[in-house]
Design a protein around this motif. Sequence first.
Motif, short mmCIF file in Angstrom:
data_model
loop_
_atom_site.label_atom_id
_atom_site.label_comp_id
_atom_site.label_asym_id
_atom_site.label_seq_id
_atom_site.Cartn_x
_atom_site.Cartn_y
_atom_site.Cartn_z
N CYS A 135 11.21 6.06 22.01
CA CYS A 135 11.94 7.30 22.31
C CYS A 135 12.46 7.98 21.06
O CYS A 135 12.45 9.22 20.96
N LEU A 136 12.93 7.19 20.10
CA LEU A 136 13.42 7.78 18.86
C LEU A 136 12.32 8.52 18.11
O LEU A 136 12.56 9.58 17.51
N ILE A 137 11.12 7.98 18.14
CA ILE A 137 10.01 8.63 17.44
C ILE A 137 9.46 9.82 18.22
O ILE A 137 9.24 10.91 17.67
N LYS A 138 9.29 9.65 19.51
CA LYS A 138 8.63 10.68 20.32
C LYS A 138 9.55 11.86 20.62
O LYS A 138 9.12 13.03 20.54
N PHE A 139 10.80 11.60 20.95
CA PHE A 139 11.68 12.68 21.42
C PHE A 139 12.67 13.16 20.35
O PHE A 139 13.03 14.34 20.33
N LEU A 140 13.12 12.26 19.48
CA LEU A 140 14.08 12.65 18.45
C LEU A 140 13.45 12.79 17.08
O LEU A 140 14.15 13.09 16.10
N HIS A 141 12.15 12.50 16.99
CA HIS A 141 11.36 12.73 15.78
C HIS A 141 11.86 11.92 14.57
O HIS A 141 11.84 12.40 13.44
N PHE A 145 10.31 3.87 10.21
CA PHE A 145 11.20 2.93 9.54
C PHE A 145 12.62 3.00 10.09
O PHE A 145 13.19 1.98 10.49
N HIS A 146 13.20 4.20 10.12
CA HIS A 146 14.58 4.32 10.59
C HIS A 146 14.69 4.04 12.10
O HIS A 146 15.71 3.49 12.56
N ALA A 147 13.66 4.39 12.85
CA ALA A 147 13.65 4.06 14.27
C ALA A 147 13.61 2.55 14.47
O ALA A 147 14.26 2.01 15.38
N ALA A 148 12.86 1.85 13.61
CA ALA A 148 12.79 0.39 13.71
C ALA A 148 14.14 -0.26 13.40
O ALA A 148 14.54 -1.23 14.05
N LEU A 149 14.87 0.28 12.42
CA LEU A 149 16.18 -0.26 12.08
C LEU A 149 17.15 -0.11 13.25
O LEU A 149 17.89 -1.04 13.60
N ILE A 150 17.15 1.07 13.87
CA ILE A 150 18.05 1.32 15.00
C ILE A 150 17.66 0.46 16.19
O ILE A 150 18.51 -0.11 16.89
N ALA A 151 16.35 0.34 16.44
CA ALA A 151 15.88 -0.47 17.56
C ALA A 151 16.28 -1.93 17.40
O ALA A 151 16.60 -2.61 18.38
#
Length: 265
Positions: A135-141, A145-151
Amino acid sequence: MSASFILPLVARGSSFVAGQWLVSNTSPFQVGFASVHDSALDTALLLARDTSRVASLSSKNNSSIYAYYSIIFFALTSAVFIYPLDSPFQPFIAGCLELAAEHAFLYNWSISRRLDIKAFIDTYSTIFKSLVHICLIKFLHYDYFHAALIARIVFSFCFFISYTYVHPPSLPVPKIQFLDDTYISIFVQLLFKNILSRADHIIIARILDLQSQGSYSFLTNYGALIARIIFSPIEEYTKVSTSSIAHLPVIISFYFYLSIFITIY
């Protein structure tokens, strides 16, 4: 026992599907950058708490004391593996969240011995982590790397909330004791085993660029998928079931030499 086998299959399956989508929408460089941080956190946590988890299975002491040992060791291992990273803050927070629930994990692992609870928490935390990453990559762009850290922080937060809800912390706090010979022996053996099992990650991180590390991480994760699905539940069930009927150092020695044999050959 059946839940311990079925739920990890669901978790690995969701990770595989999510990984397919994520890899097709990012570059190997981003995957490699994220895998370096994830591997550093996993190594720091593994070295910090693996000994405590094994030792707590046959100990007659309050299992909470081993949670303090894990926290102390994590302070050391994080300085070695996490602090040198380009973005050490997020992995360190994720590690602290998981260790904050270590007392509850050890109670469930060594006293109540509910492997079904562990399997359920691991499964839903993994699925939620994959969904957040996508969702972070698809909807919040976000970038990979940063999406993986948050996940990963989301996974650790689910781990913390779930275990503290199932087994709330109890008072009084146990008195800290010096490490006994058995604990030190287990630590040395598992340290050597873990270094052998993760030596390839350490070497690859030193000699390859991030893009090559991303490709390597992708291939090794998928190559070991079936083995993790089949053997990980068997390993956990065997540790828990045999700890009550056999002498712990004998089990650890057997597990140690078997791991070395499998790692080398």
